[in-house]
Each structure stands twice: as C-alpha cells, then as structure tokens.
Design a protein around this motif. Sequence first.
Motif, PDB file in Angstrom:
ATOM      1  N   ALA A  16     -63.965  18.803 -16.947  1.00  0.00           N
ATOM      2  CA  ALA A  16     -63.016  20.003 -16.501  1.00  0.00           C
ATOM      3  C   ALA A  16     -62.031  19.538 -15.868  1.00  0.00           C
ATOM      4  O   ALA A  16     -60.967  20.027 -15.812  1.00  0.00           O
ATOM      5  CB  ALA A  16     -64.264  20.852 -15.756  1.00  0.00           C
ATOM      6  N   ILE A  17     -62.291  18.672 -14.853  1.00  0.00           N
ATOM      7  CA  ILE A  17     -61.034  18.031 -14.447  1.00  0.00           C
ATOM      8  C   ILE A  17     -59.987  17.406 -15.173  1.00  0.00           C
ATOM      9  O   ILE A  17     -58.737  17.699 -14.714  1.00  0.00           O
ATOM     10  CB  ILE A  17     -61.481  16.731 -13.374  1.00  0.00           C
ATOM     11  N   VAL A  18     -60.326  16.493 -16.360  1.00  0.00           N
ATOM     12  CA  VAL A  18     -59.324  16.061 -17.360  1.00  0.00           C
ATOM     13  C   VAL A  18     -58.657  17.214 -17.877  1.00  0.00           C
ATOM     14  O   VAL A  18     -57.354  17.248 -18.217  1.00  0.00           O
ATOM     15  CB  VAL A  18     -60.190  15.219 -18.112  1.00  0.00           C
ATOM     16  N   SER A  51     -52.605  22.122 -15.114  1.00  0.00           N
ATOM     17  CA  SER A  51     -52.573  22.331 -13.524  1.00  0.00           C
ATOM     18  C   SER A  51     -51.602  21.466 -12.834  1.00  0.00           C
ATOM     19  O   SER A  51     -51.843  20.299 -12.990  1.00  0.00           O
ATOM     20  CB  SER A  51     -53.756  23.144 -13.001  1.00  0.00           C
ATOM     21  N   GLU A  52     -50.908  22.033 -11.693  1.00  0.00           N
ATOM     22  CA  GLU A  52     -50.425  21.057 -10.749  1.00  0.00           C
ATOM     23  C   GLU A  52     -51.271  20.719  -9.696  1.00  0.00           C
ATOM     24  O   GLU A  52     -50.707  19.965  -8.855  1.00  0.00           O
ATOM     25  CB  GLU A  52     -49.171  21.627 -10.218  1.00  0.00           C
ATOM     26  N   ARG A  74     -63.665  20.353  -4.214  1.00  0.00           N
ATOM     27  CA  ARG A  74     -64.954  20.395  -4.605  1.00  0.00           C
ATOM     28  C   ARG A  74     -65.270  19.766  -5.790  1.00  0.00           C
ATOM     29  O   ARG A  74     -66.508  18.842  -5.805  1.00  0.00           O
ATOM     30  CB  ARG A  74     -65.629  21.872  -4.670  1.00  0.00           C
ATOM     31  N   GLU A  75     -64.686  19.887  -6.609  1.00  0.00           N
ATOM     32  CA  GLU A  75     -64.627  19.370  -7.982  1.00  0.00           C
ATOM     33  C   GLU A  75     -64.615  17.761  -7.909  1.00  0.00           C
ATOM     34  O   GLU A  75     -65.415  16.842  -8.466  1.00  0.00           O
ATOM     35  CB  GLU A  75     -64.022  19.941  -9.124  1.00  0.00           C
ATOM     36  N   LEU A  76     -63.321  17.332  -7.054  1.00  0.00           N
ATOM     37  CA  LEU A  76     -63.273  15.798  -6.995  1.00  0.00           C
ATOM     38  C   LEU A  76     -64.304  15.221  -5.992  1.00  0.00           C
ATOM     39  O   LEU A  76     -64.858  14.070  -6.727  1.00  0.00           O
ATOM     40  CB  LEU A  76     -61.883  15.691  -6.207  1.00  0.00           C
ATOM     41  N   ILE A  77     -64.776  15.509  -5.132  1.00  0.00           N
ATOM     42  CA  ILE A  77     -65.653  14.845  -4.364  1.00  0.00           C
ATOM     43  C   ILE A  77     -67.025  14.791  -5.051  1.00  0.00           C
ATOM     44  O   ILE A  77     -67.900  14.074  -4.531  1.00  0.00           O
ATOM     45  CB  ILE A  77     -65.779  15.582  -2.887  1.00  0.00           C
ATOM     46  N   ASP A 128     -66.851   6.028 -10.181  1.00  0.00           N
ATOM     47  CA  ASP A 128     -65.827   5.592 -11.172  1.00  0.00           C
ATOM     48  C   ASP A 128     -65.047   6.839 -11.824  1.00  0.00           C
ATOM     49  O   ASP A 128     -63.831   6.789 -12.043  1.00  0.00           O
ATOM     50  CB  ASP A 128     -66.685   5.018 -12.671  1.00  0.00           C
ATOM     51  N   ASP A 129     -65.654   8.108 -11.958  1.00  0.00           N
ATOM     52  CA  ASP A 129     -65.043   9.243 -12.501  1.00  0.00           C
ATOM     53  C   ASP A 129     -64.156   9.461 -11.497  1.00  0.00           C
ATOM     54  O   ASP A 129     -62.997  10.280 -11.775  1.00  0.00           O
ATOM     55  CB  ASP A 129     -65.990  10.334 -12.720  1.00  0.00           C
TER      56      ASP A 129
END
Length: 418
Positions: free
Chosen positions: A220-222, A228-229, A234-237, A242-243
């Motif tokens: 989802a982050i990729v 998006s800019e 929450r998703e990052l942490i 590695d991800d």
Amino acid sequence: MSANFLALNPKDTYVLACAYGPDSMCLLDLVLSQGIKPIVCFINYHSYESIEGEESALKEYCAAKHITLEVLDTSTIDQTGKETNFASWARKARYAFFKKIYDKYNADALLIAHSQDDLLETYLTTKKLGYKFDRYGYSPISSNDGMIVIRPLLAFSKEDILEHNRKANVPYSEHMSLYEHQHTRSLVRQEIEKMNEIERAQILEKMNAEYSEKNSFASAIVHKIKVSEELGIRELIALAPDDFAAALATFFASKSPIKIPLTAKRLKEIREMLLDYNPVMTYELKGNVYLVKEYDIVSIETDPEKLTYSYRLESPSKLDTKEFELDFSMGALDRGIKEEDYPLTIRTMLPGDSYSYRGYQVPVRRVFLDEEMPRSYRDIWPVFVNKDSKIVYVPRYHKVFKEYHTSKLKLHLPTNKD
C-alpha cells in the motif's frame, strides 16, 4: 545494464563486497562507471587452491583503478564452527568484517552483488522447505547490524551479468565461478540456470504476489508513493525494518529534487522522529530539503520559509516566536478563545483541517482561497487548536489589515512574492 535505479550518490562512501567472481566484478564495474570509487572488501577463506591468485588479481585491479582494498584472511580469526557448518561460519565472519570496514570509513551503505538467480534460489528453497516468512528472498535495500545493505543487481540474471562482463571486458575468476557451481550451488540453483525468461518471470510474479498478500502495509505504501506527496506515519512505523528502509528510499528517490543518502543513523533518527510525542517536527535531509512530520503524515519540503511549526500555550499568557508574537494574558475572548480551551496549540495548517466559518464547517484551505490569501502566506498562517484538538480560531486575512482585537497577535510574514 545499469545499477543507477538505486540512485547511488557519488559523494557517498560505499563498501562493496567482492569475491572476484563474475557477479561482484560486474557490480564493481557498474559502480565505477557512475564515478563512485567504493571501499572493496575481499575475504580469503582459503577454501580452494586458486583463491590466492584471485586475491592477487583483485589487488592489481584495485591498484590500477586507484581503489581502496581491504582483505580479511580468515586464518587469523576464530575457527569455531567452520568444520561443522562452513556456510554459517563464513557468513558470520564476512559480515563482521563488513561491519568493521563500514565503521572504519563511516560508510553510507554496503553493496552486495546478489542477482536475480540468488533471489529465485532463496524463494524456491524456502518454499520447498515449507518455511514461512514475511518476505521470501532478498530485499533491494535492507539493514544489518547498523549497516544499510543495497543489492543493485536483483533485477539481473546470471546471463545478464555474464553478457555485461563480456561487452565491458570485465575481468573475473573462472575458477571462482566453477567453484561456486560445484560446491555452493544447490540443485535448486541448477534448475534456475536452466530456466528461460518466461519461466523466471512467472516465478517472480508469483513471489511478488505472495509478498504483496503477506505485506499489505508495504504494498500500500509503494502505491501511495506513486500517487501522493505524503505518507502516513502509522503505516510507516508498522513496517518491518527492511521495508521501512525500502519505503523511505523509494520516497526520497521519487519525491526529493536531489539525491538523499540513506544511512543507518538517518533511518534511526527518522524513526525516532516519527515516534516522538511532538506532533509537528522537521528533519533536515540535505541542504534545504526537509522531511516534515505533521501529526499523522510526513512529506518532503524544499522551501525553508514554509517549514511547519507547533507551539503550546498552557494558559492565557504571552508567546514570542520567530513566526508571531501574541499577548493573551488578559484573555482572548474577542477571538472566540475561552478559558476552558487551554492549553492551546498554535500550529500551521494540515491537510484536512476544517473549522466553523460563517456557520458552516469548511476546510481551512478553502477559507484561505476565498480570502485571496497570497500563496506565500498559506503554509505558515497560524491555526489555533484547543485541548480537545478542535480548531477554535484562525486569524482572518485582509489585503488592507486593521487590527480591532484587544488581545494582541502580530504575525511575522515573509515578503509577498505572488
């Protein structure tokens, strides 16, 4: 063939693991072609007769290219475990050596020449053994013992590498390649070497599909980086280390106007910023490029005049900052701010901010547009938030401004260039 997709920075310091085999010499050649002279690491395991000659050949090559070479003679280190499990012993020895050299030169990343064949072998082997991992195979960018590890060749097959070496006249050891084939290549690897491009592509597609299914956060982050800019904190942490590293590397590469080196120290500091209780923070990446944290999102900002801020006013009192001065010591009821609203947070506008305006709940950004506020003011205009996280006051903008409040608020605005 190019390793440039990972945006290696000629100003950064890289440690490159090199065994004088076709893969690592290909990577070394590609890195040199980008104007980068890495610190080359060679490990002499004394595992076959010709390895001494390969060490000598690599020394000559590095001397001719004016490259620093660091060599580990494994006969000088602890031999415990070598006889019972050579692969495990060798891996522990080489990564300890890489870490030593990494720290010695204060390196930014360790480069490893793992190829698509290595990626497929790891995936197929773990599947056959029935192991279950969040990720099958190697990551293009990961971390290991405080080191950033980059694998630029994961998209290239063994045949791609050999073809590059032929065209670029890259020297490497035939003995090394033969030794690997006879002693370290599994039956799975031998199967991979016989596969055509279509068969490889099918396995890679299946592997990526399984990885995406197991790691919805990462996938989802990729996707979000593409459209998006900004990124959600929450998703990052929630990502595995590695991800997390890979997501930031991709974000920097696609959103920053300049190359941003990613180090283990920087990863640690960014993660600490994301977890910090302070809702608005900035982190200098390079020059005038900043990573900006705004409550639950992060973005990249390149204009120092537009950096966010957040201040806390515990009770009706005075506050003097570089962005504004205020005196609410006698209260600010004339601005709709009540005693029970304290402590106040005075900050810049965030995406999605809205408040009651002329009897309607409207986006703050919409109000700025309606008031024809200059663009240079919008990202630094203060928003007042009460203890319940509700926006209770946003100063009105007028082209010809006349102060009519008894409470004092003076904004330090930049020269309007709109």
